[in-house]
Motif scaffolding. Structure first.
Motif, mmCIF file in Angstrom:
data_model
loop_
_atom_site.group_PDB
_atom_site.id
_atom_site.type_symbol
_atom_site.label_atom_id
_atom_site.label_comp_id
_atom_site.label_asym_id
_atom_site.label_seq_id
_atom_site.Cartn_x
_atom_site.Cartn_y
_atom_site.Cartn_z
ATOM 1 N N GLU A 99 -2.457 6.024 11.334
ATOM 2 C CA GLU A 99 -2.987 4.841 10.643
ATOM 3 C C GLU A 99 -2.814 3.597 11.520
ATOM 4 O O GLU A 99 -3.725 2.781 11.656
ATOM 5 C CB GLU A 99 -2.260 4.616 9.309
ATOM 6 N N CYS A 116 0.532 5.581 0.080
ATOM 7 C CA CYS A 116 -0.378 6.727 0.191
ATOM 8 C C CYS A 116 -0.343 7.510 -1.114
ATOM 9 O O CYS A 116 0.713 7.952 -1.560
ATOM 10 C CB CYS A 116 0.037 7.632 1.335
ATOM 11 N N TYR A 139 0.850 -1.194 0.000
ATOM 12 C CA TYR A 139 0.000 0.000 0.000
ATOM 13 C C TYR A 139 0.882 1.240 0.000
ATOM 14 O O TYR A 139 1.868 1.311 0.729
ATOM 15 C CB TYR A 139 -0.884 0.001 1.248
ATOM 16 N N CYS A 155 -7.067 5.999 4.863
ATOM 17 C CA CYS A 155 -6.041 5.006 4.500
ATOM 18 C C CYS A 155 -6.217 3.720 5.292
ATOM 19 O O CYS A 155 -6.039 2.620 4.758
ATOM 20 C CB CYS A 155 -4.645 5.581 4.722
ATOM 21 N N HIS A 166 0.670 11.071 10.037
ATOM 22 C CA HIS A 166 -0.238 10.254 9.226
ATOM 23 C C HIS A 166 -0.090 8.752 9.470
ATOM 24 O O HIS A 166 -1.068 8.069 9.796
ATOM 25 C CB HIS A 166 -0.059 10.588 7.745
ATOM 26 N N HIS A 167 1.116 8.228 9.332
ATOM 27 C CA HIS A 167 1.273 6.783 9.474
ATOM 28 C C HIS A 167 1.150 6.321 10.928
ATOM 29 O O HIS A 167 0.656 5.229 11.208
ATOM 30 C CB HIS A 167 2.599 6.331 8.857
HETATM 31 ZN ZN LIG Z 1 -2.084 7.234 3.841
#
Ligand SMILES: [Zn+2]
Length: 468
Positions: A237, A28, A26, A208, A233-234
């Protein structure tokens, strides 16, 4: 044996996918409110190198790249241009796909869109609310960072430091300044989707988590992105996905280094902001890719006029040899076989790439190969066909297949069906000319086609053609 530097573990680890010979990956994707810049291009192209090398190594790769097609930036642009958010997202999604195609980035297995996954997103938020990890407020739903003990494990930050460092936000509805939005209630004039917490739209991070879970499962192999995405962000996630599923989210995290322009950070205010599209008229996609491949993906890369020029020059050497080999291949040369160990080059190439995708080292191997083949061709002007095939094949598989830096690819992937239809059209025109007794034009068509290697044969049943 492939080793990957895993951001989560801060070390190189042997790569063992969940399923044998299959990889779930995956990356982004873009927020589609503008053309993407050359720094984003570096992330997309590096992900492409990883995916292509995995395929070269015999893995079947399921490669997912999301499109964030609802976001504050999209809404802002839509309002400024007095149009709908949807029309902004549609325009720049199309531009994104055109630009990565131009950059020779292999098509993803799927480009899921956030607006097509509202059901999955809401379901994941509901799970988090039910588990007491997320809470609803007057303006939306927030994730309670304190409730996830692993928060900070990717970025190496601890929550106390983060709390201290976080500027006290004006939002008093949040229990802690670190808490982040999972759902944002719509303000007047904003696009919205219905949810148990009122009409609104999802936060960026949850998109995500929900889309990767849907298309790759609760645990998957590789997640990549620019190093600017590590935090928050991660990190977010991971917090969302692991709290919702109770399972490890991603096995290997890979992050790409920054791209600077003339040793400066690219920014709109410095006036050195370059979209990938700006570059296309000046630099070939192959030169851009080659420049990126010459730098390890984790290292920062300085994009200068000089660096891209020298990439273009270096690449020309490779291209020249490849074209020469292509010519020799069609000439079916039949001389001596020069001494050259293809196996050693193949091994050196794989050893370099297996070491955390060390593309600069692999490029070194490739250029040693170019030098040695060039030398062999000085001694043997028309070597054995077997030698030519192997040399051609090695460059095609590595430079073409893994790095996508050979120009010939566009030529080879022509459209034979269309070609035949166009020739058929020329034949119809020629017949028309003959019926009108315009033999001069009819002959012109015949002669010009012949120059292109297409020979016409007239008979009483009509005209057929042969490609030579
Ligand atoms: Zn992402």
């Amino acid at each position: 044996m492939l080793k990957i530097y895993n951001t989560l573990k801060r070390q190189k680890e042997e790569f063992i996918p969940l399923k044998e010979k299959e990889v779930s990956m995956y990356t982004c994707g873009p927020t589609v409110y503008d053309f993407f810049h050359i720094g984003n291009a570096r992330s997309f192209i590096n992900a492409d190198f990883v995916r292509r090398y995995l395929e070269y190594s015999g893995y079947k790769v399921k490669f997912i790249m999301n499109l964030t097609d609802i976001d504050d930036k999209i809404i802002r642009r839509a309002n400024a241009e007095d149009r709908s958010a949807e029309s902004v997202a549609t325009e720049y999604s199309k531009a994104f796909l055109e630009d990565i195609k131009h950059l020779n980035v292999k098509k993803a297995t799927l480009y899921p869109k956030a607006t097509h996954h509202m059901g999955e997103i809401i379901e994941m938020i509901e799970k988090l609310v039910q588990k007491g990890i997320a809470y609803a407020t007057d303006d939306g739903v927030y994730y309670n960072v304190e409730k996830f003990p692993g928060y900070g494990k990717l970025s190496g930050k601890n929550t106390e430091d983060l709390q201290e460092g976080a500027r006290v936000e004006v939002n008093e509805l949040k229990q802690s300044p670190l808490d982040f939005a999972l759902w944002k209630k719509a303000k007047p004039g904003e696009p919205f989707w219905p949810s148990p917490w009122g009409d609104g739209r999802p936060g960026w991070h949850i998109e995500c988590s929900a889309m990767s879970c849907k298309h790759l499962g609760e645990t998957f192999d590789i997640h990549t992105g620019g190093s600017d995405l590590v935090f928050p962000h991660h990190e977010n996630e991971i917090a969302q996905s692991e709290a919702a599923t109770g399972k490890p989210f991603v096995r290997y995290w890979m992050h790409y280094g920054f791209l600077n322009i003339d040793n400066e950070k690219m920014s709109k205010s410095l006036g050195n902001f370059k979209t990938a599209r700006d570059m296309f008229s000046t630099y070939s996609a192959e030169s851009i890719r080659f420049l990126f491949a010459q730098r390890h993906y984790t290292a920062p890369l300085d994009f200068t006029e000089q660096s891209i020029q020298s990439a273009a020059t270096g690449l020309q050497r490779l291209q020249n040899l490849f074209e020469r080999l292509t010519t020799l291949l069609s000439a079916k040369t039949n001389g001596e076989t020069p001494e050259l160990s293809f196996k050693d080059y193949e091994k050196a190439f794989s050893d370099a790439m297996d070491d955390d995708f060390n593309s600069p080292k692999a490029m070194g191997v490739l250029f040693d190969f170019v030098s040695e083949v060039n030398q062999a061709l000085v001694k043997h002007e028309s070597p054995s066909l077997q030698f030519v095939k192997k040399a051609h094949g090695f460059i095609k598989k590595t430079a073409g297949g893994v790095f996508g830096i050979l120009k010939i690819q566009a030529k080879e992937s022509g459209n034979p069906e269309l070609e035949d239809k166009l020739i058929g059209l020329m034949l119809t025109l020629r017949t028309e000319m003959k019926l009108k007794k315009d033999f001069q034009t009819a002959d012109l068509i015949r002669n010009e086609l012949q120059k292109l290697g297409i020979v016409l044969q007239d008979s009483k049943d009509g005209t057929t053609f042969k490609k030579q």
